[in-house]
Design an enzyme around this catalytic site. Structure first.
Site, PDB file in Angstrom:
ATOM      1  N   HIS A 103       0.883  -1.171  -0.044  1.00 18.49           N
ATOM      2  CA  HIS A 103       0.005   0.046  -0.061  1.00 18.49           C
ATOM      3  C   HIS A 103       0.889   1.339   0.065  1.00 18.49           C
ATOM      4  CE1 HIS A 103      -2.376  -3.280   1.641  1.00 18.49           C
ATOM      5  NE2 HIS A 103      -3.485  -2.497   1.461  1.00 18.49           N
ATOM      6  N   ASN A 155      -8.280  11.229   4.011  1.00 19.98           N
ATOM      7  CA  ASN A 155      -7.873  11.201   2.493  1.00 19.98           C
ATOM      8  C   ASN A 155      -9.122  10.939   1.484  1.00 19.98           C
ATOM      9  OD1 ASN A 155      -8.140   8.558   2.385  1.00 19.98           O
ATOM     10  ND2 ASN A 155      -5.974   7.915   2.483  1.00 19.98           N
ATOM     11  N   HIS A 170      -4.074   3.025  -3.551  1.00 21.94           N
ATOM     12  CA  HIS A 170      -4.255   2.486  -2.078  1.00 21.94           C
ATOM     13  C   HIS A 170      -3.590   0.895  -1.968  1.00 21.94           C
ATOM     14  CE1 HIS A 170      -6.046   1.735   1.784  1.00 21.94           C
ATOM     15  NE2 HIS A 170      -6.399   0.432   1.557  1.00 21.94           N
ATOM     16  N   GLU A 179     -17.202  -5.575  24.470  1.00 24.38           N
ATOM     17  CA  GLU A 179     -16.391  -6.646  24.441  1.00 24.38           C
ATOM     18  C   GLU A 179     -15.199  -6.679  23.703  1.00 24.38           C
ATOM     19  OE1 GLU A 179     -20.454  -8.059  25.763  1.00 24.38           O
ATOM     20  OE2 GLU A 179     -19.779  -7.134  23.898  1.00 24.38           O
ATOM     21  N   HIS A 190     -27.511 -17.429  24.549  1.00 26.59           N
ATOM     22  CA  HIS A 190     -26.480 -17.202  25.398  1.00 26.59           C
ATOM     23  C   HIS A 190     -25.619 -18.704  26.075  1.00 26.59           C
ATOM     24  CE1 HIS A 190     -28.061 -13.520  25.772  1.00 26.59           C
ATOM     25  NE2 HIS A 190     -27.072 -12.803  26.845  1.00 26.59           N
TER      26      HIS A 190
END
Length: 670
Positions: free
Chosen positions: A29, A188, A264, A412, A474
């Site tokens: 990049h 950018n 990029h 989390e 859960h």
């Protein structure tokens, strides 16, 4: 050559090194590195304290490239400032066994503070670094002896700020008033798919102001004085983290690819590299060329910073003389030389009613915490459920950064990355906790901790369908096996309160990767260890908890809350004349570290009939049960019901273990 011309030469050296490295690798990049070169130059020549001869100097400022795809920017400035990174290393960019990997990797190249690449991770790691500095300062700094006053600088891209983790981490950073945090937002307007206006039109500064950040804008990244002034302004804001929005043009200097998505994630091409060099006043025929004046400039800048370290070392020597105990404590913890915990671990007497291992974990944590003053962490808004509070300490918060208990909130993903940042702060033992099901929300930082071989500790409770009525959403089913699939991650699912105590000891002593301790919500018996060497055998990963009275006909192996079922089944089988060995297997990873003779002693090749018992998916157990064994597990999702009913319905009873064992042995007789 005047100062402006010399600094322009330095910046263009970074740009040309970035172009040449990516072009030679035919991968990488280049555009972002080219546009951000002025920020790297200002930080390393005017702002940060560092020493390439001592990259782990405790008083150094920390730099994080959250936009890790632009790593050739960081490699280039590290080379120019004298770190152990040569031109040949830049030529080996992205190649086999090179120091210069395709994204920054901690431990691979000097000066890399943390592995980044998955966007947003570095952003959140930096919050952990900032919390770590505040914690160390609160514990160790004394009037006139501020040995920990460094700052954390980071570069973030549009992609970093699109990722949800940046909002989680940005929110807690603002709440915690982390004024030691200064981030540059590379605005950018370009991503791989094109202009950011196709996906990202929010007011970023307004978002961060709402989080409690101080914000500024620098309209032109090439205005070095404006950059420095913005940084100095940010440094003066002590009660807010800072976001400096910097307007850049990707692939700056490129005549044809400037401000395009094509610059990029791909090399510019030989023709465009030559054209860009001409445009920058560079000889297009020279590759990996750095003028002597540039090396001389950075050498002077580095020498000034070496003086800073010398001053710091004198300060620390004075500190050692006056606060010898604190200095020794800190140095010991940075070397991972901790007090022995064996004599401080609680022992729990056998008890059929027992206790939840999460409750045992609370007792263990608070027994060892007085010996671990740099244990720092908390829960994702679940401390009342995960039982991971250091009761003798307060909360980490503005006005009390010495508190050992961090309230991460319901974040989390950010918690995992922040814990990694804490762990990377030398001396600190970072930990985080939540329900086991939510490892799905924090898998990226778990994986990165494993890649970096960090000793982060993660405590997960509510580890199976045994949590009961909360139901399928859960109840972890596949989570434990998926965690076992991560290299370098050590998972421990203790069988009772005493194995839980040993799990904490092993986690503190362990080196070479993160540890997850997986605990129950429901009560389970405290086991009787009179038939084995004791719960400390957990450190071997698997051990014979109770052997048969005669030659075993089969092996019952289990982890966690199912171990007591194996013991009950063993007794019932014995009453029918069937001899079974019971193996507690809290950690596959620890067991795999044992030598062949020990493994054979636990699982003799002569005993082919084996049953694994674990309230999770059966995938993976085939390695230990062999082709003549079977698994009692759960390969569907659970249900909403009381835990006892669920365990019965899914076959986690001693009677079902006995039934399956007899069928297995009968099959052998046919």
């Amino acid at each position: 050559m005047n100062q402006n011309e010399l600094e322009t030469l330095c910046i263009n050296s970074i740009r040309t090194l970035a172009m040449d490295s990516v072009q030679k690798a035919n991968s990488g990049h280049p555009g972002t590195a080219m546009s951000l070169a002025p920020i790297a130059h200002v930080l390393w020549s005017r702002i940060m304290n560092y020493n390439p001869d001592d990259p782990r100097w405790p008083g150094r400022d920390r730099f994080i490239l959250s936009a890790g795809h632009a790593c050739i920017l960081q490699y280039s400035i590290l080379h120019l400032t004298g770190y152990d990174l040569t031109i040949d290393d830049l030529k080996d960019f992205r190649q086999w066994e090179s120091k210069t990997a395709g994204h920054p990797e901690y431990g691979l190249a000097p000066g890399i503070e943390v592995t980044t690449g998955p966007l947003g991770q570095g952003f959140a790691n930096g919050v952990g670094f900032a919390m770590g500095q505040k914690f160390l300062a609160a514990r160790y700094n004394k009037e006139g002896k501020n040995i920990f006053d460094y700052k954390i600088y980071a570069i973030c891209s549009d992609g970093d700020l699109m990722e949800g983790i940046s909002s989680e981490a940005g929110s807690i950073a603002g709440h915690q008033k982390l004024g030691n945090l200064i981030y540059f937002y590379d605005d950018n307007n370009i991503t791989i798919d094109g202009n950011t206006n196709i996906t990202f039109t929010e007011d970023v500064e307004a978002r961060f102001r709402s989080f409690g950040w101080h914000t500024q804008t620098v309209e032109d990244v090439n205005d070095l004085d404006a950059l420095e002034q913005a940084i100095r302004t940010a440094e003066a804001v002590e009660d807010q983290p800072s976001l400096i929005r910097v307007k850049t043009l990707i692939a700056y200097g490129s005549p044809n690819k400037i401000n395009t998505s094509g610059a990029h994630g791909a090399p510019l091409g030989d023709d465009e590299v030559s054209a860009t060099k001409k445009n920058l006043g560079w000889d297009p025929d020279k590759k990996f060329y750095v003028p002597d004046e540039v090396y001389d400039f950075y050498k002077k800048a580095v020498n000034d910073r070496k003086v800073k370290q010398q001053e710091w070392e004198k300060l620390f020597q004075s500190y050692q003389s006056e606060y010898a105990d604190l200095a020794t404590e800190y140095l010991n913890f940075t070397k991972e030389q901790y007090p022995s915990l064996k004599d401080d671990l609680p022992f729990f007497e056998p008890d059929e009613k027992g206790m939840a291992t999460r409750n045992a974990g609370k007792k263990v944590m608070n027994a060892i915490a007085p010996h671990l003053p740099l244990l720092l962490g908390g829960a994702a808004d679940l401390v009342e459920s995960t039982k991971t509070e250091v009761e003798a300490s307060g909360s980490f918060e503005p006005g009390n950064y010495g508190g050992q208990n961090i309230h991460f909130g319901i974040r989390e993903h950010a918690m995992g990355a922040i814990v990694n940042g804490l762990t990377l702060t030398e001396g600190i033992i970072g930990y985080g906790s939540t329900f086991f099901i939510f490892t799905d929300y924090m898998r990226p930082p778990l994986r990165l901790a494993a890649i970096m071989k960090l000793r982060s500790i993660f405590v997960y409770t509510h580890d199976s369908i045994g949590l009961g009525e909360d139901g399928t959403t859960h109840q972890p089913i596949e989570q434990l096996m998926s965690m076992r699939a991560i290299p370098n991650l050590m998972n421990i699912r203790p069988a009772d309160a005493n194995e839980t105590a040993q799990a904490w000891r092993v986690a503190i002593e362990h080196k070479g990767g993160p540890v997850s301790i997986v605990l129950t919500r429901q009560n389970i018996p405290v086991l009787d260890y009179q038939h084995c060497e004791g719960p400390q055998s957990l450190e071997k990963g698997a051990y014979v908890l109770k052997d048969a009275n005669d030659v075993p006909q089969l092996i019952l192996m289990a982890s966690g809350s199912e171990v007591h079922l194996a013991l009950e089944a063993q007794e019932k089988l014995a009453s029918e004349g069937i001899q079974a060995r019971v193996v507690s297997m809290p950690s596959w990873e620890l067991f795999e570290k044992q030598d062949a003779s020990y493994k054979e002693s636990v699982f003799p090749k002569s005993i082919r009939k084996r049953i694994s018992i674990e309230a999770g998916v059966t995938l993976g157990w085939q390695k230990y049960i062999t082709d003549e064994g079977m698994s009692i597990g759960i390969d569907t999702f659970g249900e909403s019901a009381p835990a006892k009913k669920l365990m019965e319905a899914f076959g986690f009873t001693a009677d079902n273990v006995v039934k399956q064992a007899k069928q297995l042995l009968e099959t052998a007789d046919v």
